[in-house]
Design an enzyme around this catalytic site. Sequence first.
Site, PDB file in Angstrom:
ATOM      1  N   GLU A 124       8.932  15.935  15.804  1.00 27.81           N
ATOM      2  CA  GLU A 124       9.672  15.854  14.507  1.00 27.81           C
ATOM      3  C   GLU A 124       8.679  16.903  13.702  1.00 27.81           C
ATOM      4  OE1 GLU A 124       8.610  12.141  12.102  1.00 27.81           O
ATOM      5  OE2 GLU A 124      10.668  12.235  11.433  1.00 27.81           O
ATOM      6  N   GLU A 179       9.296   1.762  11.023  1.00 28.65           N
ATOM      7  CA  GLU A 179      10.396   2.796  10.900  1.00 28.65           C
ATOM      8  C   GLU A 179       9.735   3.929  11.236  1.00 28.65           C
ATOM      9  OE1 GLU A 179      13.432   2.921  11.732  1.00 28.65           O
ATOM     10  OE2 GLU A 179      13.497   0.847  11.118  1.00 28.65           O
ATOM     11  N   CYS A 191      13.303  11.060   7.571  1.00 28.93           N
ATOM     12  CA  CYS A 191      13.270  10.777   8.835  1.00 28.93           C
ATOM     13  C   CYS A 191      14.786  10.692   9.521  1.00 28.93           C
ATOM     14  CB  CYS A 191      12.644   9.418   9.234  1.00 28.93           C
ATOM     15  SG  CYS A 191      13.516   8.071   8.065  1.00 28.93           S
ATOM     16  N   LYS A 249       0.849  -1.234  -0.088  1.00 23.53           N
ATOM     17  CA  LYS A 249      -0.081  -0.124  -0.064  1.00 23.53           C
ATOM     18  C   LYS A 249       0.844   1.319  -0.039  1.00 23.53           C
ATOM     19  CE  LYS A 249      -1.661   3.060   2.542  1.00 23.53           C
ATOM     20  NZ  LYS A 249      -2.189   4.334   1.601  1.00 23.53           N
TER      21      LYS A 249
HETATM   22  N1  NDP Z   1       9.603   7.882   8.913  1.00 22.52           N
HETATM   23  C1  NDP Z   1       9.451   8.624   7.734  1.00 22.52           C
HETATM   24  O1  NDP Z   1      10.237   8.313   6.995  1.00 22.52           O
HETATM   25  C2  NDP Z   1       8.223   9.321   7.667  1.00 22.52           C
HETATM   26  C3  NDP Z   1       7.614   9.977   8.679  1.00 22.52           C
HETATM   27  N2  NDP Z   1       6.566  10.647   8.552  1.00 22.52           N
HETATM   28  C4  NDP Z   1       6.083  11.719   9.686  1.00 22.52           C
HETATM   29  O2  NDP Z   1       4.831  11.697   9.610  1.00 22.52           O
HETATM   30  C5  NDP Z   1       4.168  12.769   9.664  1.00 22.52           C
HETATM   31  C6  NDP Z   1       2.742  12.758   8.749  1.00 22.52           C
HETATM   32  O3  NDP Z   1       2.953  12.009   7.507  1.00 22.52           O
HETATM   33  P1  NDP Z   1       1.933  11.179   6.854  1.00 22.52           P
HETATM   34  O4  NDP Z   1       2.076  11.106   5.499  1.00 22.52           O
HETATM   35  O5  NDP Z   1       0.477  11.552   7.426  1.00 22.52           O
HETATM   36  O6  NDP Z   1       2.362   9.736   7.566  1.00 22.52           O
HETATM   37  P2  NDP Z   1       1.418   8.459   7.799  1.00 22.52           P
HETATM   38  O7  NDP Z   1       2.080   7.624   9.111  1.00 22.52           O
HETATM   39  O8  NDP Z   1      -0.023   8.874   7.861  1.00 22.52           O
HETATM   40  O9  NDP Z   1       1.441   7.733   6.469  1.00 22.52           O
HETATM   41  C7  NDP Z   1       2.482   6.767   6.111  1.00 22.52           C
HETATM   42  C8  NDP Z   1       1.922   5.447   5.675  1.00 22.52           C
HETATM   43  O10 NDP Z   1       0.942   4.825   6.662  1.00 22.52           O
HETATM   44  C9  NDP Z   1      -0.487   5.067   5.786  1.00 22.52           C
HETATM   45  N3  NDP Z   1      -1.569   5.121   6.874  1.00 22.52           N
HETATM   46  C10 NDP Z   1      -2.034   6.354   7.243  1.00 22.52           C
HETATM   47  N4  NDP Z   1      -3.119   6.016   8.264  1.00 22.52           N
HETATM   48  C11 NDP Z   1      -3.059   4.433   8.568  1.00 22.52           C
HETATM   49  C12 NDP Z   1      -3.588   3.784   9.450  1.00 22.52           C
HETATM   50  N5  NDP Z   1      -4.459   4.071  10.318  1.00 22.52           N
HETATM   51  N6  NDP Z   1      -3.138   2.247   9.313  1.00 22.52           N
HETATM   52  C13 NDP Z   1      -2.255   2.098   8.754  1.00 22.52           C
HETATM   53  N7  NDP Z   1      -1.651   2.884   7.768  1.00 22.52           N
HETATM   54  C14 NDP Z   1      -1.864   3.971   7.606  1.00 22.52           C
HETATM   55  C15 NDP Z   1      -0.583   6.032   4.956  1.00 22.52           C
HETATM   56  O11 NDP Z   1      -1.440   6.011   3.807  1.00 22.52           O
HETATM   57  P3  NDP Z   1      -1.929   7.382   2.948  1.00 22.52           P
HETATM   58  O12 NDP Z   1      -0.949   7.950   2.699  1.00 22.52           O
HETATM   59  O13 NDP Z   1      -3.009   6.653   2.129  1.00 22.52           O
HETATM   60  O14 NDP Z   1      -2.551   8.137   4.418  1.00 22.52           O
HETATM   61  C16 NDP Z   1       0.989   6.094   4.187  1.00 22.52           C
HETATM   62  O15 NDP Z   1       0.946   4.923   3.477  1.00 22.52           O
HETATM   63  C17 NDP Z   1       5.183  13.823   8.751  1.00 22.52           C
HETATM   64  O16 NDP Z   1       4.867  15.087   9.182  1.00 22.52           O
HETATM   65  C18 NDP Z   1       6.430  13.050   9.506  1.00 22.52           C
HETATM   66  O17 NDP Z   1       6.749  13.594  10.855  1.00 22.52           O
HETATM   67  C19 NDP Z   1       5.817  10.588   7.296  1.00 22.52           C
HETATM   68  C20 NDP Z   1       6.398  10.036   6.144  1.00 22.52           C
HETATM   69  C21 NDP Z   1       7.572   9.139   6.304  1.00 22.52           C
HETATM   70  O1  AKG Z   2      18.525   9.600   4.581  1.00 16.87           O
HETATM   71  C1  AKG Z   2      18.009   8.701   3.883  1.00 16.87           C
HETATM   72  O2  AKG Z   2      18.626   8.563   2.848  1.00 16.87           O
HETATM   73  C2  AKG Z   2      16.797   7.840   4.280  1.00 16.87           C
HETATM   74  C3  AKG Z   2      15.873   8.513   4.930  1.00 16.87           C
HETATM   75  C4  AKG Z   2      14.571   7.588   5.297  1.00 16.87           C
HETATM   76  O3  AKG Z   2      14.733   6.484   5.397  1.00 16.87           O
HETATM   77  C5  AKG Z   2      13.446   8.231   5.577  1.00 16.87           C
HETATM   78  O4  AKG Z   2      13.251   9.561   5.591  1.00 16.87           O
HETATM   79  O5  AKG Z   2      12.434   7.442   5.681  1.00 16.87           O
END
Ligand code: NDP
Ligand code: AKG
Length: 481
Positions: free
Chosen positions: A383, A248, A282, A173
Amino acid sequence: MTVDNYIGGEWRPPASGRRVPSTNPARRSETVGFAPDSDRADLEAAVAAADSARRAWRKLAGAQRGALLFKAADLLESRMEEIGRAMTREMGKTIGEAKGETARGAAILRYYAGEGMRPVGDVIPSTDADALMYTTRVPLGVVGVISPWNFPVAIPLWKIAPALIYGNTVVWKPAIETAVTAALVMECFHAAGFPAGVLNMVMGDGAVIGQGIAEHPGIHGVTFTGSNAVGKRVGQIALARGAKYQLEMGGKNPIVVAADADLDLAAEATISGGLRSTGQKCTATSRVIVVRDVYEPFKEKLLAKIKSLRIGDGLDADTWLGPCASQKQYETVLEYIRKGREEGAELLVGGERPGDPALADGFFVSPAVFDRVTAGMTIAREEIFGPVLALMEARDLEEAIELANDTDFGLSASLYTRDLANALTFARESEAGLVRVNAETAGVELQAPFGGMKGSSSHSREQGQAAIEFFTEIKTVFVKP
Ligand SMILES: NC(=O)C1=CN([C@@H]2O[C@H](COP(=O)(O)OP(=O)(O)OC[C@H]3O[C@@H](n4cnc5c(N)ncnc54)[C@H](OP(=O)(O)O)[C@@H]3O)[C@@H](O)[C@H]2O)C=CC1
Ligand SMILES: O=C(O)CCC(=O)C(=O)O
C-alpha cells in the site's frame, strides 16, 4: 487553537502539560494548533470516566440515546465550513472533499440515531411450548476507538455513533495529525449534551495512548483503522487479554478495464478513485489492470486527463489535488516512486515536486503513473497511500481477475465493462469485501457493510447494520413462566 483532552464531560489539559504542533501540509511553516501529548494518567482518567458512565447510559432507551446523536448531527452540520477548513488545513484534502466528509459525518450520526428504535433481536420457538425464548443485544461496555488522519470525521463517527447508540461508552484516540478537527467534532458532542463520561477523547502518541487502549483491562472492545503493522499489533494485544477487537487496515485496490469498457468513464474513475484525497484512502485505486486490446488507448486517455489536474492548497477553490498529509507520508510516497523506477517500471508522468514556487513549502507530489508494472514489483504489492497509479497489462479478463486477486489485501475492487456476464463473473470471483462495477474503487456508502477480505481487516464489517455485530453481544433469553 490549543486543544485539550475531553474527559468526564470536561476539557482538561494533559497531565504532563506537554503539547505537540499540528501543522499544515500545504505550508509546513504554518501551525494549525497544538495537541495534547498525553500519557497513561490521562488515559486512566478517561477509562474511569467511561466506566462510571456506562451503567446509566446503557439503561436509557435507544430513542433517548438517539435524540442526542440527532443533536450532535445538527451541530456538526451547522459547523461544516469551519470543520471542513480545519480538516483541509491539517491534512490537505480539498475543501470540497472536507466539507463533503463533514456532511457525511452528520448523515452517519443520523443513521445510527435511528438505530435506537430498530429491532435488536428475534423470538425463537422453544421446544418447551410454555416458554418464551428470544435474543437481545447488550453493549460491550467501554469501547476504545483508535482512528487515523485520512478521514478524520467520517471514520471516528462510523465507530463512535454505533458504539454509543448500542449503549457503550467510548474512549477515543484520534490521530495527532488531525487534532484540531477532532476537537471540533468533540465540541459538537459536548454541546449536544451527552452525559459526562459517555464519550471521552484523549490525544497523544499512538505508541502510548493507542497501545494503552489496546492493553487496558477496563476497555472491553477496541476498534481500529490505520496501517496493517499497527492494526495487527492492536489485535494481538486485545486478543491476548480477551477483549473484542475490530481492525480496518490497508488496501491495494485494483480497477480492471475490460476490452468492452467505456474508456472515458474508466479513466475518470481511475483518476477519481486513485487520486482524490491525494490517494490517501484505504479504498484508493492503486493497480490499474487493463486488458491488452485497450491498453494503449486507455493509457492515452488517462495521461491526457491526469495532466490537466490542478495541484495546490486544498483551500483554493480551483485545486483538484492537495499535498500528502505529512512529511512522513510524503517521504513514503517518494520512496515508493524511487523503488518503482529501480525495479524497472516506467514512470510515464509525475512523481515529482511541482515547479510552482508557491507550493515549495508543502508536501506536494505530482500524480505519478507507472507503466509496465508486473505483479512482483513492490509498487504492485504494498500500500502506497499516495498519488501513484500502477498500470498492468492483462491478456484477457480472466488473467485480469487473477492479477486483481494476486494481493495480500482484499478491500475493494472495481471493473469497467458493458457486458453483464463480465460484471457477474467479476462480482463472483473478486476476493474483495467491496466489489464495484462501473464505479470507482472508493466511495463507501454509510448504510452498507464495509470491510475487507484477506489482510485488509479482521474479517469483520463496519457501518450499516453490520456495526451491531461488533458493538454488541447477543444474549439468548429463555423464560419459563
Ligand atoms: N486503512 C486506512 O484508512 C489507513 C491506512 N493507513 C496506512 O498506514 C500508513 C502509515 O500511516 P500512520 O498514520 O502512521 O498509521 P498508523 O497505523 O500508525 O495510525 C493509525 C492510528 O493508530 C495510532 N497508533 C500508532 N501507533 C500505535 C500503536 N502502537 N498502538 C495503537 N495505536 C497506534 C495512530 O496514532 P498517532 O497518529 O498518534 O500515531 C493513529 O491514531 C499509511 O501510509 C497507510 O498505508 C494510514 C491511515 C489510515
Ligand atoms: O472510500 C471511502 O469513502 C472510505 C475510505 C476509507 O474508509 C479509508 O480510507 O479508511
